[in-house]
Design an enzyme around this catalytic site. Structure first.
Site, PDB file in Angstrom:
ATOM      1  CG  ASP A 268      12.270  -0.985  -8.713  1.00 32.53           C
ATOM      2  OD1 ASP A 268      11.258  -1.476  -9.246  1.00 32.53           O
ATOM      3  OD2 ASP A 268      12.434   0.237  -8.543  1.00 32.53           O
TER       4      ASP A 268
ATOM      5  CE  LYS B 239      13.492   1.124 -11.955  1.00 36.71           C
ATOM      6  NZ  LYS B 239      12.509   2.181 -12.120  1.00 36.71           N
TER       7      LYS B 239
HETATM    8  O1  C5P Z   1       9.692  -1.593  -2.593  1.00 34.44           O
HETATM    9  P1  C5P Z   1      10.373  -0.252  -2.514  1.00 34.44           P
HETATM   10  O2  C5P Z   1      10.950   0.021  -1.164  1.00 34.44           O
HETATM   11  O3  C5P Z   1      11.307   0.025  -3.627  1.00 34.44           O
HETATM   12  O4  C5P Z   1       9.185   0.786  -2.706  1.00 34.44           O
HETATM   13  C1  C5P Z   1       9.291   2.098  -2.241  1.00 34.44           C
HETATM   14  C2  C5P Z   1       7.898   2.663  -2.057  1.00 34.44           C
HETATM   15  O5  C5P Z   1       7.251   2.752  -3.323  1.00 34.44           O
HETATM   16  C3  C5P Z   1       6.965   1.804  -1.227  1.00 34.44           C
HETATM   17  O6  C5P Z   1       7.086   2.095   0.136  1.00 34.44           O
HETATM   18  C4  C5P Z   1       5.603   2.221  -1.751  1.00 34.44           C
HETATM   19  O7  C5P Z   1       5.224   3.438  -1.161  1.00 34.44           O
HETATM   20  C5  C5P Z   1       5.865   2.505  -3.199  1.00 34.44           C
HETATM   21  N1  C5P Z   1       5.507   1.375  -4.087  1.00 34.44           N
HETATM   22  C6  C5P Z   1       4.166   1.127  -4.330  1.00 34.44           C
HETATM   23  N2  C5P Z   1       3.810   0.086  -5.155  1.00 34.44           N
HETATM   24  C7  C5P Z   1       4.750  -0.664  -5.772  1.00 34.44           C
HETATM   25  C8  C5P Z   1       6.115  -0.413  -5.554  1.00 34.44           C
HETATM   26  C9  C5P Z   1       6.466   0.623  -4.709  1.00 34.44           C
HETATM   27  O8  C5P Z   1       3.302   1.803  -3.797  1.00 34.44           O
HETATM   28  N3  C5P Z   1       4.359  -1.659  -6.561  1.00 34.44           N
END
Ligand code: C5P
Length: 324
Positions: A165, A35
């Protein structure tokens, strides 16, 4: 008997025909896209540690592939090859293994096992949601392999538990993401969007980019750029290009200063109508209003010192798909 799962899937998605799945084998293959964030507007970090987002995702024609075959006695193992494969942990904490365990825990039985083979084309830690794509593909592949009583809604919910994501990688197309990015609304778009992706020599970790955002800006735009959704709906590619935005771009550039040169250089090339860092970076994405210029732009940008490679991709494309 995996027919039941597929019939439910087909009824829900109405995008594939059951005839595609007449010839069953013990191999299930899924293709899943990367993406780009056409817009990424980031609010102040909440008590849960996440930032509230208004983002527009678009799925691109750059794919990872996940294949699963049955394994005995509940074994789940993963073999990862391709782009940046060596950077993915082999201790069972990778997103594909976590996805297989999660869907089995909620919908399956402990004796169900899978050999997972991930073939990567999406670079790791690039802001293109490659790990999330593998998780999404594995949720779908294992649901079919084990004929689990899931449907797209159930998979979306599990996807949201695995990462911000992951739900979009299942859905694909172009979608508005709110909340953590997991609340999705498919968007009407017209036209084809031609992108040149410039991959950087090193990766950026998403948490560290968000941390830099907290330490500097703290809060970004409070909504999508005016006119963006209208430009997408009418296929006004230059209008979309003028509205590309990313509140994480500043923090990403602070952590990886050389990206500024990549963006500036690419933005000035013929046919480029907009440039932005994708997600938490460091991939730089250039939008073009016609396919013809894309190869020349990709070749030009590839000459920059901090660019390790470029690729031409088109969007929007569907999310995770079963391959016949
Ligand atoms: O959800 P994912 O593991 O992909 O996100 C990785 C990191 O990105 C999270 O641990 C967080 O620190 C940050 N994040 C965030 N806010 C979001 C998505 C991700 O702070 N909406």
């Amino acid at each position: 008997m995996r027919g039941a799962w597929v019939m439910r899937y087909v009824e829900n998605m109405n995008s594939q025909t059951a005839g595609d799945y007449e010839a069953w084998s013990d191999l299930v293959r899924v293709r899943v896209p990367a993406k780009v964030n056409v817009a990424l507007c980031v609010g102040r970090r909440g008590d849960d540690g996440y930032h509230p987002l208004h983002t527009v995702f678009q799925a691109l024609s750059l794919y990872d592939q996940v294949e699963v075959t049955p394994a005995d006695e509940g074994a789940i193992d993963v073999d990862i090859t391709g782009e940046d494969a060596e950077e993915i942990p082999r201790d069972g904490t990778d997103l594909a293994t976590r996805a297989a365990r999660l869907v089995r825990e909620r919908y399956g039985r402990p004796d169900q096992g899978a050999h997972i083979r991930v073939t990567k084309s999406i670079p790791v830690a690039a802001g293109l949601a490659g790990g999330s794509a593998d998780a999404a593909a594995t949720l779908l592949a294992c649901s079919v392999l084990w004929d689990l009583d899931t449907d797209p809604g159930a998979l979306q919910a599990l996807a949201g538990e695995l990462g911000a994501d992951v739900p979009f990688a299942l859905l694909g197309g172009t979608a508005l993401g709110t909340g953590r990015g997991t609340e999705l609304l498919p968007l009407l778009t017209r036209g084809r969007y031609h992108w040149v992706l410039a991959f950087a020599r090193r990766g950026l970790s998403t948490p560290s980019v968000y941390q830099r955002f907290d330490d500097t800006a703290g809060e970004g735009r409070d909504g999508l750029p005016p006119g963006l959704l209208e430009a997408l709906a009418s296929g006004d590619v230059p209008g979309v290009g003028a509205r590309l935005c990313n509140d994480l771009q500043g923090p990403a550039l602070e952590l990886y200063g050389e990206l500024a040169q990549t963006l500036r250089y690419g933005q000035g090339l013929d046919g480029v109508v907009g440039a932005v860092v994708s997600g938490s970076g460091p991939t730089c994405a250039f939008l073009l209003d016609e396919a013809r210029a894309a190869k020349a732009v990709a070749d030009e940008v590839a000459r920059l010192p901090e660019v390790r490679g470029t690729l031409v991709a088109v969007g929007p494309v569907p999310g995770a798909q079963l391959l016949g």
